[in-house]
Design an enzyme around this catalytic site. Structure first.
Site, PDB file in Angstrom:
ATOM      1  N   ASN A  12      73.657 -11.894  35.248  1.00 50.61           N
ATOM      2  CA  ASN A  12      72.415 -12.669  35.072  1.00 50.61           C
ATOM      3  C   ASN A  12      71.550 -12.335  36.283  1.00 50.61           C
ATOM      4  OD1 ASN A  12      71.685 -16.252  34.895  1.00 50.61           O
ATOM      5  ND2 ASN A  12      70.566 -14.532  34.042  1.00 50.61           N
ATOM      6  N   CYS A  77      68.778 -23.341  37.757  1.00 47.37           N
ATOM      7  CA  CYS A  77      69.471 -22.118  37.354  1.00 47.37           C
ATOM      8  C   CYS A  77      70.729 -21.986  38.198  1.00 47.37           C
ATOM      9  CB  CYS A  77      68.569 -20.902  37.541  1.00 47.37           C
ATOM     10  SG  CYS A  77      69.364 -19.334  37.140  1.00 47.37           S
ATOM     11  N   ASN A 164      68.443 -29.365  33.151  1.00 44.47           N
ATOM     12  CA  ASN A 164      67.767 -28.673  32.061  1.00 44.47           C
ATOM     13  C   ASN A 164      68.592 -28.889  30.788  1.00 44.47           C
ATOM     14  OD1 ASN A 164      69.937 -27.107  32.850  1.00 44.47           O
ATOM     15  ND2 ASN A 164      68.853 -25.171  32.794  1.00 44.47           N
ATOM     16  N   HIS A 166      70.696 -28.499  27.228  1.00 41.31           N
ATOM     17  CA  HIS A 166      71.651 -27.569  26.616  1.00 41.31           C
ATOM     18  C   HIS A 166      72.142 -28.141  25.296  1.00 41.31           C
ATOM     19  CE1 HIS A 166      72.214 -24.857  30.099  1.00 41.31           C
ATOM     20  NE2 HIS A 166      71.861 -25.944  30.773  1.00 41.31           N
ATOM     21  N   GLU A 215      69.498 -18.254  26.335  1.00 44.05           N
ATOM     22  CA  GLU A 215      68.775 -19.013  27.346  1.00 44.05           C
ATOM     23  C   GLU A 215      67.319 -19.222  26.933  1.00 44.05           C
ATOM     24  OE1 GLU A 215      69.191 -18.786  31.519  1.00 44.05           O
ATOM     25  OE2 GLU A 215      70.845 -17.350  31.392  1.00 44.05           O
ATOM     26  N   CYS A 224      75.259 -17.673  32.366  1.00 46.17           N
ATOM     27  CA  CYS A 224      74.348 -18.797  32.598  1.00 46.17           C
ATOM     28  C   CYS A 224      75.144 -19.875  33.317  1.00 46.17           C
ATOM     29  CB  CYS A 224      73.784 -19.329  31.280  1.00 46.17           C
ATOM     30  SG  CYS A 224      72.722 -20.792  31.468  1.00 46.17           S
ATOM     31  N   GLY A 227      74.624 -23.316  31.874  1.00 50.81           N
ATOM     32  CA  GLY A 227      75.249 -23.267  30.550  1.00 50.81           C
ATOM     33  C   GLY A 227      76.757 -23.394  30.635  1.00 50.81           C
TER      34      GLY A 227
END
Length: 289
Positions: A12, A77, A164, A166, A215, A224, A227
């Site tokens: 990533n 992130c 964030n 998911h 993503e 991720c 994630g």
């Protein structure tokens, strides 16, 4: 000239720019410029741009802005923050075992491990407590294995926020093809007001969580971090894994190790960060392309 460092966390990848002295004009965090920088054919090539800024809170070491490849901004992130912690340590800004980085999802405590040559090899991040309810998640909450219709198929979705959003879906088939075909559809479902990251997960007999991630703002990526954390949280919430134990989340780019504290009190993520190369470009010329 814009000086940058290319990093990746399990594939990533990011263009990291140090903006603690100011962003300048044009700004490398401008959405149009971000998209051009991330273009793999006409730019540097990356899943996102990491901006290192002055900390928001006294006693903290830096602030992170993460811009997705499409120019949108993410709250957090996991792979990116490990890369930023490595940058701050290896480039001499912070020579401590614990680095505090401010994000839109709150302050993240990053514990670094030095390799033999004095550079960071691995970073363990205290990611904070996950949330099963909030403005970015479906209602009614908690939304645990709730039914959502996508392309004529009923998916059982567990919604988790790691700062964030998911959507985690456990399946009995290879997860990558599902992430590629259904991921972009789930991302934009009305149930997720701010769009969502999407994880398709197959639990292996040894407990490993094989995961493919679509993503938000990037598409398919090799790994991720948030994630992986959301996947581990969903696994514990649905009783597929135990709280308090380190879980292996296997992504296409490699494995992250995630521990969900009892009672969802917090999540710790551990994994590598790698510097690829350093470079510079004339940003004004780049912006005019």
């Amino acid at each position: 000239m814009l000086r940058f460092v290319k990093y990746h966390g399990l594939g990533n990848d990011f263009v990291l720019v140090d903006l603690r002295d100011g962003e300048g004009t044009p700004s490398p965090l401008d959405p149009v410029i971000v998209a051009r920088l991330c273009d793999r054919h006409f730019g540097v090539g990356a899943d996102g741009v990491l901006g290192v800024l002055k900390p928001a809170e006294p006693g903290h070491h830096a602030r992170m802005r993460i811009m997705n490849a499409d120019g949108s901004e993410a709250e957090m992130c996991g792979n990116g923050i490990r890369c930023m912690a490595k940058y701050l340590h290896d480039h001499g800004a912070v020579r401590r075992r614990e680095i505090l980085i401010d994000t839109l999802a709150g302050v993240m405590r990053c514990g670094v491990t030095d390799a033999r040559n004095g550079t960071v090899e691995s970073v363990a991040v205290q990611m904070g407590a996950p949330a099963l309810a909030g403005p970015s998640l479906p209602k009614p909450a908690p939304f645990v294995e709730g039914a959502l219709e996508v392309a004529g198929r009923t998916l059982r979705v567990t919604a988790v926020s790691m700062g964030n959003p998911h959507a985690v879906v456990f399946v009995d088939e290879p997860p990558r093809p599902l992430a590629e075909t259904l991921g972009p559809l789930v991302e934009k479902l009305p149930a997720f007001p701010h769009r969502t990251n999407v994880e398709f997960v197959r639990v292996q007999p040894d407990g490993t969580l094989d995961t493919a991630v679509w993503e938000r703002g990037c598409g398919i990526t090799l790994a991720c971090g948030t994630g992986a954390c959301a996947t581990a949280v969903a696994a514990t919430v649905t009783k597929r894994a135990a709280e308090g134990q380190e879980l292996a989340v296997r992504l296409p780019g490699g494995t992250l190790h995630v521990t969900v504290a009892p009672g969802l009190a917090g999540v710790t993520m551990r994994g590598p960060a790698t510097e690829v190369f350093r470079g510079e470009l004339e940003l004004a010329d780049f912006a005019r392309r």
